[in-house]
Design a protein around this motif. Structure first.
Motif, mmCIF file in Angstrom:
data_model
loop_
_atom_site.group_PDB
_atom_site.id
_atom_site.type_symbol
_atom_site.label_atom_id
_atom_site.label_comp_id
_atom_site.label_asym_id
_atom_site.label_seq_id
_atom_site.Cartn_x
_atom_site.Cartn_y
_atom_site.Cartn_z
ATOM 1 N N MET A 15 0.733 -1.207 0.028
ATOM 2 C CA MET A 15 -0.163 0.016 0.119
ATOM 3 C C MET A 15 0.781 1.423 0.066
ATOM 4 O O MET A 15 0.217 2.354 0.011
ATOM 5 C CB MET A 15 -0.929 -0.083 1.243
ATOM 6 N N ARG A 17 3.116 4.208 -1.367
ATOM 7 C CA ARG A 17 3.650 4.504 -2.763
ATOM 8 C C ARG A 17 4.961 5.690 -2.379
ATOM 9 O O ARG A 17 5.031 6.153 -1.422
ATOM 10 C CB ARG A 17 2.599 5.290 -3.392
ATOM 11 N N GLU A 26 1.636 7.732 5.448
ATOM 12 C CA GLU A 26 0.318 7.999 6.161
ATOM 13 C C GLU A 26 -1.007 7.165 5.643
ATOM 14 O O GLU A 26 -0.962 6.786 4.652
ATOM 15 C CB GLU A 26 0.072 9.347 5.919
ATOM 16 N N ALA A 27 -1.582 6.843 6.673
ATOM 17 C CA ALA A 27 -2.845 6.008 6.480
ATOM 18 C C ALA A 27 -2.482 4.596 5.840
ATOM 19 O O ALA A 27 -3.468 4.264 5.243
ATOM 20 C CB ALA A 27 -3.911 6.909 5.550
ATOM 21 N N ARG A 65 -2.521 0.340 19.443
ATOM 22 C CA ARG A 65 -3.152 0.420 18.351
ATOM 23 C C ARG A 65 -2.702 -0.397 17.211
ATOM 24 O O ARG A 65 -3.348 -1.161 16.297
ATOM 25 C CB ARG A 65 -3.520 1.907 17.831
ATOM 26 N N ARG A 68 -3.167 -4.253 17.576
ATOM 27 C CA ARG A 68 -4.365 -4.962 17.936
ATOM 28 C C ARG A 68 -4.925 -5.929 17.136
ATOM 29 O O ARG A 68 -5.087 -6.879 17.524
ATOM 30 C CB ARG A 68 -5.463 -3.523 18.255
ATOM 31 N N GLU A 69 -4.967 -5.647 15.663
ATOM 32 C CA GLU A 69 -5.194 -6.247 14.788
ATOM 33 C C GLU A 69 -4.395 -7.556 14.712
ATOM 34 O O GLU A 69 -5.040 -8.963 14.434
ATOM 35 C CB GLU A 69 -5.479 -5.594 13.424
ATOM 36 N N LYS A 72 -5.206 -10.045 17.617
ATOM 37 C CA LYS A 72 -6.548 -10.434 17.392
ATOM 38 C C LYS A 72 -6.229 -11.764 16.206
ATOM 39 O O LYS A 72 -7.043 -12.540 16.502
ATOM 40 C CB LYS A 72 -7.454 -9.319 16.776
ATOM 41 N N SER A 189 -11.844 -18.397 11.509
ATOM 42 C CA SER A 189 -13.102 -18.308 11.221
ATOM 43 C C SER A 189 -13.668 -16.985 11.829
ATOM 44 O O SER A 189 -13.107 -16.627 12.913
ATOM 45 C CB SER A 189 -14.006 -19.406 11.686
ATOM 46 N N LEU A 190 -14.941 -16.392 11.487
ATOM 47 C CA LEU A 190 -15.530 -15.375 12.068
ATOM 48 C C LEU A 190 -15.677 -15.495 13.513
ATOM 49 O O LEU A 190 -15.317 -14.485 14.447
ATOM 50 C CB LEU A 190 -16.819 -15.023 11.480
ATOM 51 N N MET A 191 -16.242 -16.672 14.044
ATOM 52 C CA MET A 191 -16.396 -16.879 15.492
ATOM 53 C C MET A 191 -15.192 -16.821 16.419
ATOM 54 O O MET A 191 -14.922 -16.299 17.214
ATOM 55 C CB MET A 191 -17.396 -18.011 15.686
ATOM 56 N N ILE A 193 -12.549 -15.304 15.308
ATOM 57 C CA ILE A 193 -12.094 -13.859 15.566
ATOM 58 C C ILE A 193 -12.860 -13.032 16.808
ATOM 59 O O ILE A 193 -12.339 -12.256 17.517
ATOM 60 C CB ILE A 193 -12.261 -13.102 14.456
ATOM 61 N N MET A 194 -14.128 -13.301 16.781
ATOM 62 C CA MET A 194 -14.788 -12.799 17.724
ATOM 63 C C MET A 194 -14.310 -13.147 19.080
ATOM 64 O O MET A 194 -14.291 -12.216 20.011
ATOM 65 C CB MET A 194 -16.686 -13.272 17.606
ATOM 66 N N LYS A 195 -14.112 -14.159 19.064
ATOM 67 C CA LYS A 195 -13.793 -15.086 20.569
ATOM 68 C C LYS A 195 -12.334 -14.581 20.847
ATOM 69 O O LYS A 195 -11.909 -14.420 22.053
ATOM 70 C CB LYS A 195 -13.917 -16.617 20.481
ATOM 71 N N GLY A 197 -11.085 -11.668 20.982
ATOM 72 C CA GLY A 197 -10.855 -10.506 22.101
ATOM 73 C C GLY A 197 -11.066 -10.974 23.479
ATOM 74 O O GLY A 197 -10.621 -10.166 24.385
ATOM 75 N N GLU B 2 -23.585 -21.136 16.006
ATOM 76 C CA GLU B 2 -22.816 -20.261 17.204
ATOM 77 C C GLU B 2 -23.612 -18.886 17.008
ATOM 78 O O GLU B 2 -24.190 -18.596 15.814
ATOM 79 C CB GLU B 2 -21.387 -20.081 17.146
ATOM 80 N N MET B 30 -20.867 -7.959 15.515
ATOM 81 C CA MET B 30 -19.708 -8.319 14.666
ATOM 82 C C MET B 30 -19.943 -7.753 13.206
ATOM 83 O O MET B 30 -21.170 -7.810 12.659
ATOM 84 C CB MET B 30 -19.908 -9.759 14.600
ATOM 85 N N GLN B 110 -11.818 4.055 8.010
ATOM 86 C CA GLN B 110 -11.099 3.478 8.681
ATOM 87 C C GLN B 110 -11.102 3.952 10.042
ATOM 88 O O GLN B 110 -10.885 3.359 11.166
ATOM 89 C CB GLN B 110 -9.521 3.433 8.329
ATOM 90 N N MET B 122 -16.474 -5.250 16.962
ATOM 91 C CA MET B 122 -15.536 -6.263 16.509
ATOM 92 C C MET B 122 -15.822 -5.838 14.940
ATOM 93 O O MET B 122 -17.005 -6.071 14.455
ATOM 94 C CB MET B 122 -15.669 -7.619 16.690
ATOM 95 N N ILE B 124 -14.585 -7.176 11.365
ATOM 96 C CA ILE B 124 -13.580 -8.086 10.687
ATOM 97 C C ILE B 124 -13.801 -7.820 9.196
ATOM 98 O O ILE B 124 -14.699 -7.986 8.535
ATOM 99 C CB ILE B 124 -14.584 -9.552 11.007
ATOM 100 N N ASN B 127 -13.402 -10.433 4.872
ATOM 101 C CA ASN B 127 -14.327 -11.430 4.936
ATOM 102 C C ASN B 127 -15.586 -11.127 4.526
ATOM 103 O O ASN B 127 -16.261 -10.077 4.653
ATOM 104 C CB ASN B 127 -14.546 -12.036 6.532
ATOM 105 N N ASP B 147 -19.145 -20.844 7.004
ATOM 106 C CA ASP B 147 -19.625 -20.891 8.545
ATOM 107 C C ASP B 147 -20.847 -20.246 8.524
ATOM 108 O O ASP B 147 -21.285 -19.298 8.169
ATOM 109 C CB ASP B 147 -18.629 -20.170 9.644
ATOM 110 N N ILE B 149 -23.337 -18.137 11.196
ATOM 111 C CA ILE B 149 -23.415 -17.720 12.343
ATOM 112 C C ILE B 149 -24.942 -16.917 12.682
ATOM 113 O O ILE B 149 -25.124 -16.410 11.835
ATOM 114 C CB ILE B 149 -22.314 -16.413 12.470
#
Lengths: 260, 429
Positions: A15, A17, A26-27, A65, A68-69, A72, A189-191, A193-195, A197, B2, B30, B110, B122, B124, B127, B147, B149
């Motif tokens: 990303m 340039r 920046e950004a 910050r 964080r990602e 996760k 999986s999405l779930m 990712i949710m967990k 945190g 879930e 989510m 962002q 969250m 994500i 995806n 999945d 959800i």
């Protein structure tokens, strides 16, 4: 078997340039180091094979910050816990400073059998941090691992050398760096990712590790960081098609691009 | 399967606004976004009207990454070889609180995603939601990456085309008639150059719209917004108008020609092209707003057709943020009462009806019909510029009396049955 995996967050290089020969930072979104994900995957596979194990991911950064990602993402892959070393002084550190910070963090974590790294980061790719940490901790290290098996005196490791494969055995604790061919990192999986945190996450400052900001200060100063300037040859070929073609061939021969 | 409290399909401004409200209430949220980051796939011409939403999340706007407050408004009516520009320089627009700001979505979205995560929501990215899961008429969750959800409520913020929601019958399939194509270039220019070229004080911005020749008379127009270190220059053109045109034009040639116009070229001179983007825009007005809620779901933002092109003002992002806000309130209340059925969520549409969102769309309900009249983009820009051109012309022959030029021009171009009928129709807007 307790496995600590060091992960690094870097800018998404694709990303960035160049403007006036300097990178525009920046950004730009952050990204988890590619090989670091291989290291996490290796740790997860080892944990699941051995049982009675846990995987701790360890990272250092100047701000919460920034990582964080990444944290996760690797927790979502399946790591059990995370330890973040966050301190503004880490903004201007270098490989030696990062290694000192990681070694101090590992000593504070206390019990670990294996420490895994990617063989190099996705941005600097110096390949220094893993070996430096091993040296600071005074434990054996094996680089370029393409396969890791628990067994023998500790671990059996196949090293990917250019022309051959070397198999080594090391007692624990040990530091290993992995190459990309070791595995295909799983996509969470999405779930998961949710967990992620909600998994236990510790955050320590340099002071918590008993480190002075001076201990992580970079010993190098960047004097200039300019993109290479590409200048054109500005050769104009005159005359008819045949003449121009001959001129082009001559020019290419002169540059050594053809006819070597 | 879930389950979470609330799934939001799409991490643009509407989805993120809803997520921010819900996360602030402590609900489990989510957001699933297919782009590499929020804003990666979003396009705006360039301006957010803040006035209507300033009191929605008032704590947010102080730190928002806006580009420039718009203090100069310009509109150009482009005839064939002559154009007329009207400029409004308003002291009120130049004084804080500013009513509108130019924005870049990659930055704005962002930043809003960051605010959502600060609140514990969250987001994500990378995806894609593949399907909205239904049980009878009830939305029960999503399918993504293999999945399933579940969620008590699914907020559909999937954007203008509504591909997922139309697939399960929650709204109509998109048609060309109700959509326009917007595309633009971002050209980088030093901040000082922008201020010089657009006669702006430091930090102030200009918004410039163009009608007429710029779209070869098709429904739509050109736009130019000044950002901090760049300008957004682009075209919006009705998809149906493009399709019906007998002499076909490729959309990108309109933008190339726009940049080459003698009065635009010096403005964009030396600008470095750093981004090119294109997107569909809802233009159907309130008549095309689908059912906004049902058992287990709500629709927000562009997915719900909440956008309004009123020629001089073009809005969508303020509607998106407001609809997200009201959706979050409705979901939080429904969760509290333990009733996420259509009846439990009905409050959402009521709040939109009593807010500017549906009121402004209702007020503007005739605009889509008026804009279908091609003469708005051919005859009128030409007539205005043609008349002014005559007034400014001193030729080799003796001039006419000023009054007879004006009366003659007005009589020829404006005082005929067709124009009068059109002007009468315009009273409805």
């Amino acid at each position: 078997m307790d496995i600590v995996v060091s992960v690094k967050t870097n800018l998404d290089l694709q990303m960035i340039r160049i403007k006036n020969r300097e990178p525009v930072l920046e950004a730009i979104p952050y990204k988890t180091g590619d090989l670091d994900k291989n290291a996490v995957e290796a740790a997860l596979q080892l944990r699941d094979a051995v049982g009675e194990s846990k995987v701790i991911v360890l990272t250092v950064a100047e701000s919460n910050r920034k990582v964080r990602e990444t944290i996760k993402e690797v927790l979502a892959m399946g790591a059990d816990e995370a330890v973040l070393i966050v301190d503004p002084a880490l903004e201007s550190t270098d490989q030696a400073g990062v290694a000192r910070t990681l070694a101090a963090a590992l000593q504070k974590i206390g019990s670990y059998d294996l420490v895994l790294f990617g063989e190099g980061s996705s941005d600097d790719y110096s390949g220094q941090v893993g070996p430096r940490v091993a040296e600071l901790l005074g434990v054996p290290q094996i680089g370029y691992a393409r396969q890791i098996t628990a067994g023998g005196a500790g671990v059996l490791v196949e090293r990917s050398m250019d022309e051959y494969i070397e198999t080594l055995e090391a007692p624990l604790p040990a530091v290993l760096t992995v190459v990309s061919e070791i595995n295909e990192p799983r996509i969470p999986s999405l779930m998961n990712i949710m967990k992620a945190g909600k998994k236990p996450t510790e955050e320590w400052s340099l002071a918590d590790l008993g480190l002075d900001p001076a201990a992580v200060a970079s010993s190098c100063e960047t004097l200039s960081n300019l993109a290479e300037e590409q200048d054109r040859k500005h050769i104009m070929l005159e005359g008819g098609a045949a003449e121009q073609a001959a001129g082009l061939v001559n020019a290419l021969l002169k540059e050594g691009i053809v006819g070597r | 399967m879930e389950k979470v409290d609330c799934i939001i399909v799409g991490g643009g401004l509407a989805g993120l606004s809803a997520a921010y409200g819900l996360a602030s209430e402590g609900l489990e949220v989510m957001v699933v976004e297919r782009g590499d980051y929020s804003g990666a796939k979003n396009v705006t011409g360039g301006r957010l009207y803040l006035s209507p939403i300033r009191d929605i999340y008032p704590e947010l706007w102080e730190s928002a990454p806006f580009e420039r407050p718009v203090t100069r408004e310009l509109v150009t009516l482009m005839g064939d070889g002559a154009s007329t520009t009207i400029e409004l320089a308003s002291d009120r627009f130049a004084t804080a609180p500013h009513q509108s700001y130019t924005v870049l979505r990659a930055r704005l979205d962002q930043w809003l995603a960051d605010q959502v995560m600060e609140k514990g929501g969250m987001v994500i990215t990378k995806n894609r939601v593949d399907e909205i899961l239904m049980e009878g008429d009830k939305v029960i969750g999503i399918r993504a990456g293999g999945d399933d959800i579940g969620a008590d409520v699914t907020i559909i913020a999937e954007g203008v085309l509504g591909l997922l929601s139309s697939k399960v019958g929650l709204r109509e399939q998109p048609t060309a008639r109700d959509h326009a194509l917007g595309y633009k270039e971002i050209l980088e220019l030093p901040s000082s150059v922008i201020q010089d070229r657009w006669h702006l004080n430091e930090g102030e911005g200009a918004a410039h719209l163009f009608m007429g020749e710029v779209t070869k008379g098709m429904m739509g127009g050109g736009f130019l917004y000044t950002n901090k270190d760049s300008i957004s220059l682009g075209i919006v053109v009705g998809m149906e108008a493009m399709r019906e045109r007998t002499e076909k034009v490729e959309s990108h040639t309109l933008l190339d020609a726009f940049k080459e116009l003698p009065h635009i070229r010096p403005l964009v001179e030396g600008g470095t092209l750093v981004e090119y983007s294109a997107h569909a825009i809802p233009e159907g007005g309130i008549a095309k707003v689908p059912k906004l809620f049902g058992d287990g779901y709500l629709m927000v933002g562009d997915a719900a057709g909440l956008a309004l092109n009123a020629l001089l003002t073009v809005r969508g992002m303020d509607f998106a943020i407001a609809s997200g806000f009201y959706a979050a309130r409705a979901v939080a209340d429904a969760k509290n009462r333990g009733d996420c059925s259509a009846a439990g969520l009905a409050q959402y549409e009521q709040s939109l009806r009593s807010s500017f969102v549906l009121k402004d769309l209702e007020t503007a309900k005739e605009i889509p019909h008026i804009m279908e009249n091609p003469r708005l983009f051919t005859h009128y820009p030409q007539a205005v510029s043609g008349l002014l051109e005559k007034l400014y012309t001193i030729g080799p022959h003796p001039s006419q009396k000023l009054s007879s030029t004006v009366i003659g021009g007005v009589r020829k171009d404006f005082m005929n049955a067709r124009t009068l009928k059109e002007l009468l129709a315009m009273r409805k807007i």
